[in-house]
Scaffold this active site. Structure first.
Site, PDB file in Angstrom:
ATOM      1  CG  HIS A  96       8.122  -0.174  -3.422  1.00  0.00           C
ATOM      2  ND1 HIS A  96       6.918  -0.276  -3.327  1.00  0.00           N
ATOM      3  CD2 HIS A  96       8.608  -0.183  -4.429  1.00  0.00           C
ATOM      4  CE1 HIS A  96       6.794  -0.867  -4.742  1.00  0.00           C
ATOM      5  NE2 HIS A  96       8.441  -1.461  -5.532  1.00  0.00           N
ATOM      6  CG  ASN A 152      11.383  -8.951  -6.447  1.00  0.00           C
ATOM      7  OD1 ASN A 152      10.485  -8.874  -5.734  1.00  0.00           O
ATOM      8  ND2 ASN A 152      10.682  -8.201  -7.734  1.00  0.00           N
ATOM      9  CE  LYS A 158      12.802  -4.192  -8.780  1.00  0.00           C
ATOM     10  NZ  LYS A 158      11.511  -3.588  -9.885  1.00  0.00           N
TER      11      LYS A 158
END
Length: 453
Positions: A189, A143, A120
Site C-alpha cells: 500500500h 476488514n 491477517k
C-alpha cells in the site's frame, strides 16, 4: 459512548463500511449527509439503504462546503486519510475519524484485533473458529465480512474479533483492543502511505491505546515486528516464533509441536495434520493458538479444533486437477511477499500467473523464485513489469485476460506440475476485487475440464 442526537455528521465514501457508518449515525439520532466521488447511478445500492433513513446522499465529490458545516466526519477505509481537507476540518474543531473508531465507541465486549501485511484474514478467521468451537458467542468482522458498525446495530456476542487494516488504523483515536496481534510488516500500500515507514507507523497504531493490562501478540520472526517489540510497547508481550526464544512467554513451534509458555505454565500441542499449507500459515496458527490460550481455551480442545478449520477461499486454495496438472487459487496474494510464500509452500515445477494493479511496490524480489518456476504468465497493468522481473530467467508470456492466462499456463505445464494464480498485485485494473479475480480463475480451470483436457 457518544451522544449524537441532533449532531450534524457526515460520512465520506459509501462502500460497505461507509454505508454501515451512516446507518449507525442515523440510528443514534444524528443528522447525516453522505458524500462519494461516484455518480448517483453507481451509488444505487447505497441510496436504497440510506434514503429511507433520511440520510442525504451527495454524489460526485467530497463536497467540502458541506463537510465544513458538520460536527463529525467519518472516513471510509478507502478514502485517503492524508488529504489536506481532513487536516483543515480538524483545525476548525471538527472531529475526523474512521468507521472502526466510530463503532468501537459503543462496544463493551472484549476486543481482539489482528493486523499484518499478510495472513491477517486467515488468523482472524482461525481465532474466531477456535473461540466458537469452544462454545463462545463471537463476532468476527472488521476488514473482513461485516463492518464493526453493523455489529453495534445488530449483534450481540461475548467477544469481538476484528481484522484491522492500516487504512482503518490511520483514523483511530480511542480504539482499544485487549489483545492486539501483529503478524508481519512488509512493503504494501505504498501508493497510499507514501513510504514504508508511514505504513509501519499505521500498523503500529494497533497498540496506541493499550495499557499494561492488555496483551500484544507479536511474531518475532518478522524483523519489523521484532524492532517494534525491542522499542518498547505498553502491553504485556506474548511472543511467537517458529523456534524457541529463550524463556520468554510465548508460543513456539518445535518439529510438529507447539510449545506454549505462560507464566509458570508450559503446554504442548500437536501441529500434525493441519489443513493449511506453508510455513507462513504456521505463523498464523501460532498466533491463533496464543490468542486462544490468553482467552482461556483448553489446549487439548484447541489441538482438535485446529484440524477442523476449513481454509478460506482464494488463499492457496486447491481448485482441482486437469490432465495431471494441479491448480491453486491464491488471488488474495496482492504483494510480492505473499507470492513468495505461496511458491515456497508448493515447491517446484510451478507455472505462475502474476500481475494486475501494482500498489507502488518493487516486484523484483519475485526474481528469487526463478529456480522454482517452470513458466510465468503475466496479466494486467503490471504485465510488462512482471515480464521484466523475470527477463530471460524463466519462460514468460503475456495474456490479455484470465481465460487466456489459464490456457497459456496449462500449455506450459506438464503432468505433475502446478499452475498457481498468485498475482503479487491488486486486482482493480481487471476485476472488482481479488474474489472476482479468483472466481474467474476457477471458471477458466473448469473450462479446461469442459474441453475434455
Amino acid at each position: 459512548m457518544m451522544d449524537l442526537k441532533g449532531k450534524r455528521t457526515a460520512v465520506v465514501g459509501l462502500g460497505r463500511s461507509g454505508v454501515a457508518a451512516a446507518r449507525l449515525l442515523a440510528t443514534k439520532g444524528a443528522h447525516v449527509v453522505a458524500v462519494d466521488v461516484k455518480d448517483r447511478e453507481s451509488l444505487s445500492e447505497a441510496l436504497a439503504v440510506l434514503e429511507p433513513l433520511k440520510v442525504e446522499v451527495l454524489p460526485g465529490g467530497h463536497h467540502p462546503e458541506v463537510l465544513r458545516s458538520t460536527d463529525l466526519v467519518v472516513l471510509s477505509p478507502g478514502v485517503d486519510a492524508s488529504l489536506p481537507l481532513w487536516e483543515e476540518l480538524k483545525g476548525s474543531g471538527i472531529e475526523v475519524i474512521g468507521e472502526l473508531e466510530l463503532a468501537s465507541r459503543w462496544v463493551q465486549e472484549p476486543i481482539v484485533a489482528v493486523t499484518g501485511t499478510n495472513g491477517k484474514t486467515t488468523t482472524t478467521a482461525l481465532i474466531g473458529h477456535l473461540l466458537r468451537s469452544s462454545g463462545k458467542e463471537v463476532f468476527v468482522g472488521g476488514n473482513i465480512g461485516s463492518p464493526l458498525a453493523e455489529y453495534v446495530m445488530e449483534g450481540k456476542a461475548e467477544l469481538v474479533v476484528l481484522e484491522v487494516s492500516s487504512f482503518q488504523l490511520e483514523t483511530i483515536r480511542s480504539f482499544h483492543p485487549g489483545v492486539a496481534v501483529l503478524l508481519n510488516v512488509s512493503p504494501d500500500h505504498l501508493d497510499r502511505h507514501g513510504t514504508f515507514e508511514g505504513y509501519l507507523r499505521a500498523k503500529a497504531r494497533i497498540f496506541a491505546n493499550q495499557t499494561s493490562e492488555d496483551w500484544a501478540v507479536l511474531n518475532l520472526d518478522d524483523p519489523q515486528v521484532r524492532r517494534l517489540c525491542e522499542g518498547g510497547l505498553p502491553p504485556r508481550i506474548l511472543s511467537l516464533s517458529k523456534a524457541p526464544l529463550d524463556r520468554r512467554e510465548g508460543v513456539f513451534s518445535v518439529g510438529e509441536e507447539a510449545i506454549i509458555r505462560l507464566g509458570e505454565r508450559e503446554e504442548r500441542l500437536s501441529l500434525r495434520h493441519l489443513p493449511l499449507l506453508g510455513t507462513h500459515n504456521l505463523e498464523n496458527v501460532l498466533a491463533a493458538v496464543g490468542v486462544g490460550i490468553l482467552l482461556g481455551l483448553d489446549p487439548r480442545q484447541v489441538e482438535e479444533d485446529l484440524r477442523r478449520f476449513k481454509p478460506l477461499p482464494h488463499r492457496l486454495e486447491l481448485v482441482g486437477r486437469v490432465a495431471g496438472v494441479t491448480f491453486f487459487d491464491d488471488s488474495k496474494a496482492t504483494n510480492p511477499l505473499a507470492t513468495l510464500r505461496a511458491v515456497e509452500a508448493l515447491g517446484e515445477g510451478i507455472v505462475l500467473i502474476a500481475g494486475g494493479q501494482n500498489k507502488g511496490l518493487d516486484l523484483s524480489p519475485l526474481r528469487q523464485l526463478a529456480q522454482r518456476l517452470k513458466g510465468v504468465v503475466a496479466i494486467g497493468e503490471a504485465a510488462e513489469e512482471v515480464l521484466r522481473t523475470f527477463d530471460s530467467t524463466v519462460p514468460s508470456v503475456r495474456a490479455e485476460g484470465m481465460e487466456e492466462a489459464v490456457q497459456r499456463a496449462f500449455e506450459m505445464a506438464s503432468a505433475g506440475d502446478v499452475v498457481l494464480l498468485s498475482p503479487a498485485c491488486a486486482s482493480f485494473d481487471m476485476f472488482r476485487d481479488y474474489r472476482q479475480r479468483g472466481e474467474a480463475f476457477k471458471r477458466a480451470v473448469e473450462g479446461l475440464r469442459a474441453d475434455g483436457r
